[in-house]
Write a protein that holds these residues in place. Structure first.
Motif, PDB file in Angstrom:
ATOM      1  N   UNK A 115     -46.463 -15.771 -28.689  1.00  0.00           N
ATOM      2  CA  UNK A 115     -47.438 -14.721 -28.392  1.00  0.00           C
ATOM      3  C   UNK A 115     -47.522 -13.706 -29.531  1.00  0.00           C
ATOM      4  N   UNK A 116     -46.358 -13.280 -30.022  1.00  0.00           N
ATOM      5  CA  UNK A 116     -46.342 -12.246 -31.057  1.00  0.00           C
ATOM      6  C   UNK A 116     -45.851 -12.801 -32.378  1.00  0.00           C
ATOM      7  N   UNK A 117     -46.147 -12.099 -33.470  1.00  0.00           N
ATOM      8  CA  UNK A 117     -45.715 -12.546 -34.783  1.00  0.00           C
ATOM      9  C   UNK A 117     -44.665 -11.610 -35.369  1.00  0.00           C
ATOM     10  N   UNK A 118     -44.232 -10.607 -34.598  1.00  0.00           N
ATOM     11  CA  UNK A 118     -43.291  -9.625 -35.150  1.00  0.00           C
ATOM     12  C   UNK A 118     -41.910 -10.228 -35.379  1.00  0.00           C
ATOM     13  N   UNK A 119     -41.599 -11.342 -34.710  1.00  0.00           N
ATOM     14  CA  UNK A 119     -40.279 -11.937 -34.859  1.00  0.00           C
ATOM     15  C   UNK A 119     -40.299 -13.123 -35.824  1.00  0.00           C
ATOM     16  N   UNK A 120     -41.352 -13.277 -36.610  1.00  0.00           N
ATOM     17  CA  UNK A 120     -41.450 -14.402 -37.537  1.00  0.00           C
ATOM     18  C   UNK A 120     -40.361 -14.320 -38.606  1.00  0.00           C
ATOM     19  N   UNK A 121     -39.582 -15.406 -38.707  1.00  0.00           N
ATOM     20  CA  UNK A 121     -38.566 -15.464 -39.747  1.00  0.00           C
ATOM     21  C   UNK A 121     -37.344 -14.620 -39.483  1.00  0.00           C
ATOM     22  N   UNK A 122     -37.342 -13.865 -38.398  1.00  0.00           N
ATOM     23  CA  UNK A 122     -36.198 -13.011 -38.100  1.00  0.00           C
ATOM     24  C   UNK A 122     -35.644 -13.354 -36.730  1.00  0.00           C
ATOM     25  N   UNK A 123     -34.329 -13.267 -36.638  1.00  0.00           N
ATOM     26  CA  UNK A 123     -33.691 -13.479 -35.342  1.00  0.00           C
ATOM     27  C   UNK A 123     -33.714 -12.167 -34.568  1.00  0.00           C
ATOM     28  N   UNK A 124     -34.276 -12.215 -33.399  1.00  0.00           N
ATOM     29  CA  UNK A 124     -34.348 -11.019 -32.572  1.00  0.00           C
ATOM     30  C   UNK A 124     -33.404 -11.182 -31.390  1.00  0.00           C
ATOM     31  N   UNK A 125     -32.525 -10.224 -31.224  1.00  0.00           N
ATOM     32  CA  UNK A 125     -31.612 -10.251 -30.087  1.00  0.00           C
ATOM     33  C   UNK A 125     -32.347  -9.764 -28.857  1.00  0.00           C
ATOM     34  N   UNK A 126     -32.497 -10.646 -27.899  1.00  0.00           N
ATOM     35  CA  UNK A 126     -33.169 -10.266 -26.664  1.00  0.00           C
ATOM     36  C   UNK A 126     -32.143  -9.728 -25.673  1.00  0.00           C
ATOM     37  N   UNK A 127     -32.554  -8.718 -24.951  1.00  0.00           N
ATOM     38  CA  UNK A 127     -31.675  -8.085 -23.976  1.00  0.00           C
ATOM     39  C   UNK A 127     -32.074  -8.567 -22.586  1.00  0.00           C
ATOM     40  N   UNK A 128     -31.067  -8.952 -21.839  1.00  0.00           N
ATOM     41  CA  UNK A 128     -31.342  -9.400 -20.466  1.00  0.00           C
ATOM     42  C   UNK A 128     -31.554  -8.186 -19.575  1.00  0.00           C
ATOM     43  N   UNK A 129     -32.660  -8.206 -18.839  1.00  0.00           N
ATOM     44  CA  UNK A 129     -32.972  -7.110 -17.923  1.00  0.00           C
ATOM     45  C   UNK A 129     -31.962  -7.105 -16.779  1.00  0.00           C
ATOM     46  N   UNK A 130     -31.377  -5.939 -16.522  1.00  0.00           N
ATOM     47  CA  UNK A 130     -30.406  -5.834 -15.442  1.00  0.00           C
ATOM     48  C   UNK A 130     -31.045  -5.892 -14.068  1.00  0.00           C
ATOM     49  N   UNK A 131     -32.329  -5.694 -14.027  1.00  0.00           N
ATOM     50  CA  UNK A 131     -33.018  -5.669 -12.731  1.00  0.00           C
ATOM     51  C   UNK A 131     -33.481  -7.050 -12.298  1.00  0.00           C
ATOM     52  N   UNK A 132     -34.148  -7.775 -13.211  1.00  0.00           N
ATOM     53  CA  UNK A 132     -34.729  -9.057 -12.812  1.00  0.00           C
ATOM     54  C   UNK A 132     -34.175 -10.226 -13.614  1.00  0.00           C
ATOM     55  N   UNK A 133     -33.430  -9.968 -14.699  1.00  0.00           N
ATOM     56  CA  UNK A 133     -32.827 -11.063 -15.450  1.00  0.00           C
ATOM     57  C   UNK A 133     -33.709 -11.631 -16.545  1.00  0.00           C
ATOM     58  N   UNK A 134     -34.895 -11.060 -16.750  1.00  0.00           N
ATOM     59  CA  UNK A 134     -35.776 -11.541 -17.812  1.00  0.00           C
ATOM     60  C   UNK A 134     -35.277 -11.041 -19.158  1.00  0.00           C
ATOM     61  N   UNK A 135     -35.571 -11.813 -20.211  1.00  0.00           N
ATOM     62  CA  UNK A 135     -35.136 -11.423 -21.544  1.00  0.00           C
ATOM     63  C   UNK A 135     -36.280 -10.716 -22.274  1.00  0.00           C
ATOM     64  N   UNK A 136     -35.984  -9.493 -22.747  1.00  0.00           N
ATOM     65  CA  UNK A 136     -36.989  -8.717 -23.467  1.00  0.00           C
ATOM     66  C   UNK A 136     -36.369  -8.166 -24.747  1.00  0.00           C
ATOM     67  N   UNK A 137     -37.231  -7.801 -25.691  1.00  0.00           N
ATOM     68  CA  UNK A 137     -36.753  -7.204 -26.928  1.00  0.00           C
ATOM     69  C   UNK A 137     -36.167  -5.826 -26.639  1.00  0.00           C
ATOM     70  N   UNK A 138     -35.075  -5.468 -27.321  1.00  0.00           N
ATOM     71  CA  UNK A 138     -34.469  -4.154 -27.067  1.00  0.00           C
ATOM     72  C   UNK A 138     -35.418  -3.017 -27.422  1.00  0.00           C
ATOM     73  N   UNK A 139     -35.406  -1.975 -26.625  1.00  0.00           N
ATOM     74  CA  UNK A 139     -36.253  -0.817 -26.867  1.00  0.00           C
ATOM     75  C   UNK A 139     -37.611  -0.910 -26.223  1.00  0.00           C
ATOM     76  N   UNK A 140     -37.929  -2.056 -25.615  1.00  0.00           N
ATOM     77  CA  UNK A 140     -39.208  -2.204 -24.936  1.00  0.00           C
ATOM     78  C   UNK A 140     -38.966  -2.362 -23.443  1.00  0.00           C
ATOM     79  N   UNK A 141     -39.888  -1.854 -22.627  1.00  0.00           N
ATOM     80  CA  UNK A 141     -39.727  -2.028 -21.188  1.00  0.00           C
ATOM     81  C   UNK A 141     -39.847  -3.496 -20.805  1.00  0.00           C
ATOM     82  N   UNK A 142     -39.177  -3.847 -19.721  1.00  0.00           N
ATOM     83  CA  UNK A 142     -39.188  -5.232 -19.256  1.00  0.00           C
ATOM     84  C   UNK A 142     -40.609  -5.666 -18.935  1.00  0.00           C
TER      85      UNK A 142
END
Ligand code: ZN
Length: 73
Positions: A41-68
């Protein structure tokens, strides 16, 4: 005639609920599938490893600093 409409609504609700349950279950089992979907969907993670944070509420993985994206937390 009314029972047909009610039956149709019941089927639609059942299908939607079923999809919800399937997506919830796959979130826990295969976080990689969600990760690749996000990358497409997005191109901001092209060529870079992005550590996704698991949401404590629903368990979905999102980029750190962004709302689930799943539940908004
Ligand atoms: Zn969440």
């Amino acid at each position: 005639m009314l029972w047909k409409i009610l039956l149709l609504i019941a089927i639609i609700v059942a299908v939607l609920y079923g999809f919800k349950m399937i997506s919830r279950a796959s979130d826990g089992r295969q976080p990689a599938a969600r990760k690749t979907r996000k990358k497409g969907r997005g191109t901001e993670s092209d060529g870079q490893a992005v550590d996704l944070v698991k949401c404590g509420n629903c368990g979905a993985f999102t980029a750190p600093g962004t709302p689930c994206s799943n539940c908004g937390q």
